[in-house]
Design a protein around this motif. Structure first.
Motif, PDB file in Angstrom:
ATOM      1  N   ASN A  86       0.713  -1.089   0.174  1.00 19.82           N
ATOM      2  CA  ASN A  86      -0.124  -0.088   0.026  1.00 19.82           C
ATOM      3  C   ASN A  86       0.961   1.267  -0.002  1.00 19.82           C
ATOM      4  O   ASN A  86       0.425   2.168   0.516  1.00 19.82           O
ATOM      5  CB  ASN A  86      -0.848   0.117   1.147  1.00 19.82           C
ATOM      6  CG  ASN A  86      -1.794  -1.119   1.252  1.00 19.82           C
ATOM      7  OD1 ASN A  86      -1.612  -1.961   2.254  1.00 19.82           O
ATOM      8  ND2 ASN A  86      -2.745  -1.432   0.366  1.00 19.82           N
ATOM      9  N   VAL A  87       1.938   1.214  -0.814  1.00 25.34           N
ATOM     10  CA  VAL A  87       2.971   2.486  -0.463  1.00 25.34           C
ATOM     11  C   VAL A  87       2.378   3.443  -1.475  1.00 25.34           C
ATOM     12  O   VAL A  87       3.128   4.627  -1.513  1.00 25.34           O
ATOM     13  CB  VAL A  87       4.302   2.153  -0.600  1.00 25.34           C
ATOM     14  CG1 VAL A  87       5.148   1.286   0.528  1.00 25.34           C
ATOM     15  CG2 VAL A  87       4.544   1.441  -2.102  1.00 25.34           C
ATOM     16  N   LEU A  88       1.564   3.045  -2.650  1.00 22.42           N
ATOM     17  CA  LEU A  88       1.103   4.279  -3.350  1.00 22.42           C
ATOM     18  C   LEU A  88      -0.282   4.557  -2.861  1.00 22.42           C
ATOM     19  O   LEU A  88      -0.964   5.583  -3.513  1.00 22.42           O
ATOM     20  CB  LEU A  88       1.103   3.777  -4.762  1.00 22.42           C
ATOM     21  CG  LEU A  88       2.420   3.149  -5.349  1.00 22.42           C
ATOM     22  CD1 LEU A  88       2.142   2.865  -6.712  1.00 22.42           C
ATOM     23  CD2 LEU A  88       3.213   4.504  -5.320  1.00 22.42           C
ATOM     24  N   CYS A  89      -1.048   4.042  -2.237  1.00 24.41           N
ATOM     25  CA  CYS A  89      -2.143   4.497  -1.344  1.00 24.41           C
ATOM     26  C   CYS A  89      -3.176   5.044  -2.318  1.00 24.41           C
ATOM     27  O   CYS A  89      -3.491   6.196  -2.118  1.00 24.41           O
ATOM     28  CB  CYS A  89      -1.661   5.482  -0.176  1.00 24.41           C
ATOM     29  SG  CYS A  89      -3.008   5.483   1.088  1.00 24.41           S
TER      30      CYS A  89
ATOM     31  N   ALA B  74      -3.157   5.849  -5.050  1.00 24.78           N
ATOM     32  CA  ALA B  74      -2.656   7.055  -5.982  1.00 24.78           C
ATOM     33  C   ALA B  74      -2.547   8.374  -5.106  1.00 24.78           C
ATOM     34  O   ALA B  74      -2.282   9.413  -5.748  1.00 24.78           O
ATOM     35  CB  ALA B  74      -3.117   7.197  -7.376  1.00 24.78           C
ATOM     36  N   GLN B  75      -2.782   8.493  -3.864  1.00 26.19           N
ATOM     37  CA  GLN B  75      -2.984   9.594  -3.144  1.00 26.19           C
ATOM     38  C   GLN B  75      -1.665  10.214  -2.856  1.00 26.19           C
ATOM     39  O   GLN B  75      -1.720  11.256  -2.237  1.00 26.19           O
ATOM     40  CB  GLN B  75      -3.799   9.208  -1.783  1.00 26.19           C
ATOM     41  CG  GLN B  75      -5.238   9.044  -1.871  1.00 26.19           C
ATOM     42  CD  GLN B  75      -5.718   8.833  -0.498  1.00 26.19           C
ATOM     43  OE1 GLN B  75      -6.163   9.745   0.301  1.00 26.19           O
ATOM     44  NE2 GLN B  75      -6.287   7.528  -0.022  1.00 26.19           N
ATOM     45  N   VAL B  76      -0.549   9.505  -3.036  1.00 26.09           N
ATOM     46  CA  VAL B  76       0.648   9.666  -2.646  1.00 26.09           C
ATOM     47  C   VAL B  76       1.144  11.049  -3.672  1.00 26.09           C
ATOM     48  O   VAL B  76       2.126  11.738  -3.420  1.00 26.09           O
ATOM     49  CB  VAL B  76       1.781   8.488  -2.646  1.00 26.09           C
ATOM     50  CG1 VAL B  76       1.522   7.634  -1.525  1.00 26.09           C
ATOM     51  CG2 VAL B  76       1.521   7.891  -4.056  1.00 26.09           C
ATOM     52  N   LEU B  77       0.458  10.913  -4.820  1.00 26.48           N
ATOM     53  CA  LEU B  77       0.484  12.154  -5.652  1.00 26.48           C
ATOM     54  C   LEU B  77       0.158  13.494  -5.156  1.00 26.48           C
ATOM     55  O   LEU B  77       0.633  14.498  -5.704  1.00 26.48           O
ATOM     56  CB  LEU B  77      -0.148  11.912  -7.032  1.00 26.48           C
ATOM     57  CG  LEU B  77       0.200  10.735  -7.830  1.00 26.48           C
ATOM     58  CD1 LEU B  77      -0.530  10.353  -9.039  1.00 26.48           C
ATOM     59  CD2 LEU B  77       1.866  10.742  -8.116  1.00 26.48           C
ATOM     60  N   GLU B  78      -0.873  13.608  -4.060  1.00 31.35           N
ATOM     61  CA  GLU B  78      -1.447  14.807  -3.435  1.00 31.35           C
ATOM     62  C   GLU B  78      -0.343  15.732  -2.939  1.00 31.35           C
ATOM     63  O   GLU B  78       0.513  15.222  -1.919  1.00 31.35           O
ATOM     64  CB  GLU B  78      -2.646  14.527  -2.810  1.00 31.35           C
ATOM     65  CG  GLU B  78      -3.632  13.907  -3.436  1.00 31.35           C
ATOM     66  CD  GLU B  78      -4.702  13.486  -2.608  1.00 31.35           C
ATOM     67  OE1 GLU B  78      -4.951  13.908  -1.396  1.00 31.35           O
ATOM     68  OE2 GLU B  78      -5.698  12.521  -3.120  1.00 31.35           O
ATOM     69  N   GLU B  79      -0.268  16.952  -3.312  1.00 29.90           N
ATOM     70  CA  GLU B  79       0.667  17.815  -2.400  1.00 29.90           C
ATOM     71  C   GLU B  79       0.321  18.022  -0.756  1.00 29.90           C
ATOM     72  O   GLU B  79       1.020  18.247  -0.086  1.00 29.90           O
ATOM     73  CB  GLU B  79       0.932  19.126  -3.316  1.00 29.90           C
ATOM     74  CG  GLU B  79       1.971  18.972  -4.331  1.00 29.90           C
ATOM     75  CD  GLU B  79       2.208  20.033  -5.130  1.00 29.90           C
ATOM     76  OE1 GLU B  79       1.975  21.078  -4.803  1.00 29.90           O
ATOM     77  OE2 GLU B  79       2.692  19.924  -6.359  1.00 29.90           O
ATOM     78  N   ASP B  80      -1.436  18.211  -0.895  1.00 32.22           N
ATOM     79  CA  ASP B  80      -1.718  18.461   0.460  1.00 32.22           C
ATOM     80  C   ASP B  80      -2.523  17.362   0.801  1.00 32.22           C
ATOM     81  O   ASP B  80      -3.660  17.300   1.201  1.00 32.22           O
ATOM     82  CB  ASP B  80      -2.869  19.627   0.222  1.00 32.22           C
ATOM     83  CG  ASP B  80      -3.154  20.205   1.621  1.00 32.22           C
ATOM     84  OD1 ASP B  80      -2.297  19.918   2.494  1.00 32.22           O
ATOM     85  OD2 ASP B  80      -4.368  21.029   1.697  1.00 32.22           O
ATOM     86  N   ALA B  81      -1.929  16.314   1.131  1.00 33.80           N
ATOM     87  CA  ALA B  81      -2.408  14.893   1.324  1.00 33.80           C
ATOM     88  C   ALA B  81      -2.991  14.802   2.988  1.00 33.80           C
ATOM     89  O   ALA B  81      -2.330  15.517   3.727  1.00 33.80           O
ATOM     90  CB  ALA B  81      -1.546  13.817   1.229  1.00 33.80           C
TER      91      ALA B  81
END
Ligand SMILES: C[S@@+](CC[C@H](N)C(=O)[O-])C[C@H]1O[C@@H](n2cnc3c(N)ncnc32)[C@H](O)[C@@H]1O
Length: 216
Positions: free
Chosen positions: A167-170, A172-179
């Motif tokens: 789950n290290v890409l979660c 694709a939420q890892v792309l968010e700057e304000d996660a």
């Protein structure tokens, strides 16, 4: 569960290519569907199975066992290497369920399941694991926990040992700057893992993202 990492048609294609699962794994998949449990699934299960065999791992650790689905893939390989699986799970009913299931498969002697929080159990474990499967990143309760789990895994691995983190890409939420905090924790986990002085790592866009790290 869909993860928005790879093309859904490709995920279905890979799944269709997998040989049919036996009754035990099939029942676990059905149970997960009904109860909304998160399991690795057959493609990643086979990936884990092959990693154990490829490195001839004999001492493995799974952090977050749930019903024992991934554990069955690990154990079926560890049976061939004369190995042993240690696992950690915070829910007593899941520990009970997984223990019974593994017993039904005749593999009880190959597993030790610790009931408790990984942060408390891991410091009590022996060192020198050949392989650690870390599958709790999406359950972190604060931003710092993902990194804390990495810091506990590294000393438990032998030199040459493998850490596999799910789950290290979660989604694709890892792309968010304000996660949100959980995702920020995973972003920090990924940056640290890829620059860690004791690890050589790669992140694969398999399902929800799998990080593979070898301890130097
Ligand atoms: C994604 S599921 C693991 C699925 C399993 N690896 C499989 O594919 O068959 C994560 C599991 O970790 C457990 N867990 C989450 N946080 C934990 C913690 N702090 N300590 C111990 N177990 C935890 C959850 O209860 C859940 O059963």
């Amino acid at each position: 569960m869909r993860y928005d990492i790879t093309n859904i048609a490709i995920e279905d294609y890979l799944l269709d290519l997998m040989p049919p699962r036996d009754e035990l794994l099939g029942k676990l998949e059905e149970r997960a569907r009904v109860q909304g449990l998160s399991l690795v699934g057959p493609v990643q299960g086979q990936f884990l199975y092959l990693q154990v065999l490829a490195m001839q791992a004999r001492k493995a650790l799974e952090i977050g066992i749930t019903t024992g689905y991934a554990a069955m893939y690990l154990l079926r390989a560890l049976e061939q290497t004369d190995g042993h699986l240690t696992a950690i799970e915070r829910h007593a009913d899941r520990v009970e369920f997984a223990s019974q299931l593994i017993g039904q498969a005749g593999l009880s002697e190959k597993v030790t399941i610790h009931h408790g929080e990984w942060a408390e159990v891991m410091p009590t474990l022996d060192h020198d694991y050949d392989l650690i499967f870390l599958d709790v990143l999406r359950s972190a309760s604060n931003e710092g926990q993902a990194l804390e789990s990495l810091e506990l895994c590294v000393p438990l691995l032998r030199s040459g040992g493998l850490l596999i983190a799910d789950n290290v890409l979660c989604s694709a939420q890892v792309l968010e700057e304000d996660a949100p905090p959980l995702v920020r924790g995973i972003q920090q986990f990924n940056r640290t893992l890829m620059n860690h002085p004791q690890l050589e790592s790669v992140i694969l866009p398999l399902r929800d993202g799998v990080a593979l790290s070898r301890k130097k």
